[in-house]
Design a protein around this motif. Structure first.
Motif, mmCIF file in Angstrom:
data_model
loop_
_atom_site.group_PDB
_atom_site.id
_atom_site.type_symbol
_atom_site.label_atom_id
_atom_site.label_comp_id
_atom_site.label_asym_id
_atom_site.label_seq_id
_atom_site.Cartn_x
_atom_site.Cartn_y
_atom_site.Cartn_z
ATOM 1 N N LEU A 101 0.819 -1.231 0.000
ATOM 2 C CA LEU A 101 0.000 0.000 0.000
ATOM 3 C C LEU A 101 0.846 1.272 0.000
ATOM 4 N N HIS A 102 2.071 1.202 0.527
ATOM 5 C CA HIS A 102 2.899 2.419 0.560
ATOM 6 C C HIS A 102 3.350 2.843 -0.841
ATOM 7 N N TRP A 103 3.177 1.954 -1.838
ATOM 8 C CA TRP A 103 3.531 2.331 -3.219
ATOM 9 C C TRP A 103 2.416 3.135 -3.881
ATOM 10 N N ASN A 133 10.043 4.413 7.927
ATOM 11 C CA ASN A 133 10.507 3.221 7.211
ATOM 12 C C ASN A 133 11.781 3.520 6.398
ATOM 13 N N ILE A 134 12.708 2.605 6.425
ATOM 14 C CA ILE A 134 13.991 2.647 5.705
ATOM 15 C C ILE A 134 14.601 4.069 5.668
ATOM 16 N N ALA A 135 14.555 4.736 6.841
ATOM 17 C CA ALA A 135 15.019 6.132 6.898
ATOM 18 C C ALA A 135 16.493 6.247 6.508
ATOM 19 N N VAL A 240 10.212 -0.295 9.093
ATOM 20 C CA VAL A 240 9.196 -0.002 10.115
ATOM 21 C C VAL A 240 7.850 -0.346 9.493
ATOM 22 N N ARG A 241 7.071 -1.187 10.132
ATOM 23 C CA ARG A 241 5.800 -1.624 9.542
ATOM 24 C C ARG A 241 4.613 -0.963 10.231
ATOM 25 N N LEU A 242 3.628 -0.616 9.444
ATOM 26 C CA LEU A 242 2.331 -0.177 9.963
ATOM 27 C C LEU A 242 1.339 -1.293 9.652
#
Ligand code: BEZ
Length: 254
Positions: A101-103, A133-135, A240-242
């Motif tokens: 969904l983040h895409w 996420n992946i900062a 980091v997952r939501l």
């Protein structure tokens, strides 16, 4: 903004951990035999197949032809489809998604489509990249691209929401949120960081002049080495997952 492109072979070699680590959110879905379930961003179908083993009837969709072909090879029902333009109406008992969904840039369109696809009181269970996420990876890639005046390519458009922000969005689209959590999930990368960048930032690298690609990847790896690689050479990505489980209110009958 740079669109991502996928290659099913690279993904199978270097991205298998994405579905391997999908067990937590599958546990939140709890598919039941006979249910109709939609899997958004099914990829090559590794998790879709596990849902189908419950006896549920699963429809996979993905934006990548290469990935959908992979899912079809497993004998799954999968089609190329944009989740913001789905034709389904009150069809599914549950909509599921892992790491997809983040895409999607147009989140209101996505959530309207999911709500419309669900039967009344149907559930929406998903895991995606969350806030932070992946900062480190994003900062390093931006720095590596900027050395060649290519910093603008780093804008991947991924949507990494904070929990309160995504809860608000879900509620605005007729969902009742039953559970939500933001979980740091340091993720071992068996194939290393260069392979991760080449697989998951392929859309960006495709736009880098050919003679600079290897340099950009290597600089990114070098910047990240002190923070994401241990002294034995093992890489860990700062995921980091939501995660959430929500129910659509009987909003379709309104
Ligand atoms: C993710 O699943 O969070 C993700 C994967 C690849 C690139 C960016 C984010």
């Amino acid at each position: 903004m740079t669109p991502q492109t996928w290659n099913a072979t690279d993904y199978a070699a270097h991205g298998r951990f994405v579905s391997d680590l999908g067990g937590a959110i599958l546990g939140w879905l709890q598919p039941v035999s006979g249910e109709e379930i939609l899997d958004i961003g099914c990829g090559d179908g590794a998790l879709t197949e596990q849902i189908a083993q419950s006896g549920a009837k699963v429809q996979g969709i993905d934006i990548s032809t290469s990935m959908v072909e992979g899912a079809q090879k497993r004998g799954l029902q999968a089609v190329v489809m944009d989740a913001t333009q789905m034709p389904f109406e009150r069809k599914f008992d549950a909509v599921f998604s892992n790491a997809a969904l983040h895409w999607i840039h147009d989140q209101p369109a996505l959530l309207r489509n999911v709500a419309q696809s669900l039967k009344p009181n149907g559930r929406f269970v998903a895991e995606m990249g969350g806030h932070g996420n992946i900062a480190a990876i994003r900062v390093a890639l931006h720095a590596a691209l900027s050395r060649h005046q290519l910093g603008h390519l780093a804008a991947d458009g991924n949507f990494y929401a904070a929990p309160q922000e995504y809860r608000r969005l879900l509620e605005e689209h007729g969902f009742i949120v039953e559970a939500m959590e933001l979980v740091p999930r340091p993720t071992p990368l068996a194939s290393g960081m260069a392979a991760w960048v080449q697989t998951f930032r392929r859309g960006i690298l495709d736009q880098v002049p050919t003679e600079l690609r290897e340099i950009v990847v290597q600089d990114t790896v070098n910047y990240l080495q002190p923070v994401l690689c241990d002294r034995d050479g093992n890489w860990t990505a700062d995921y980091v997952r939501l995660r959430f489980r929500a129910q659509v209110a009987d909003f379709n009958s309104a």
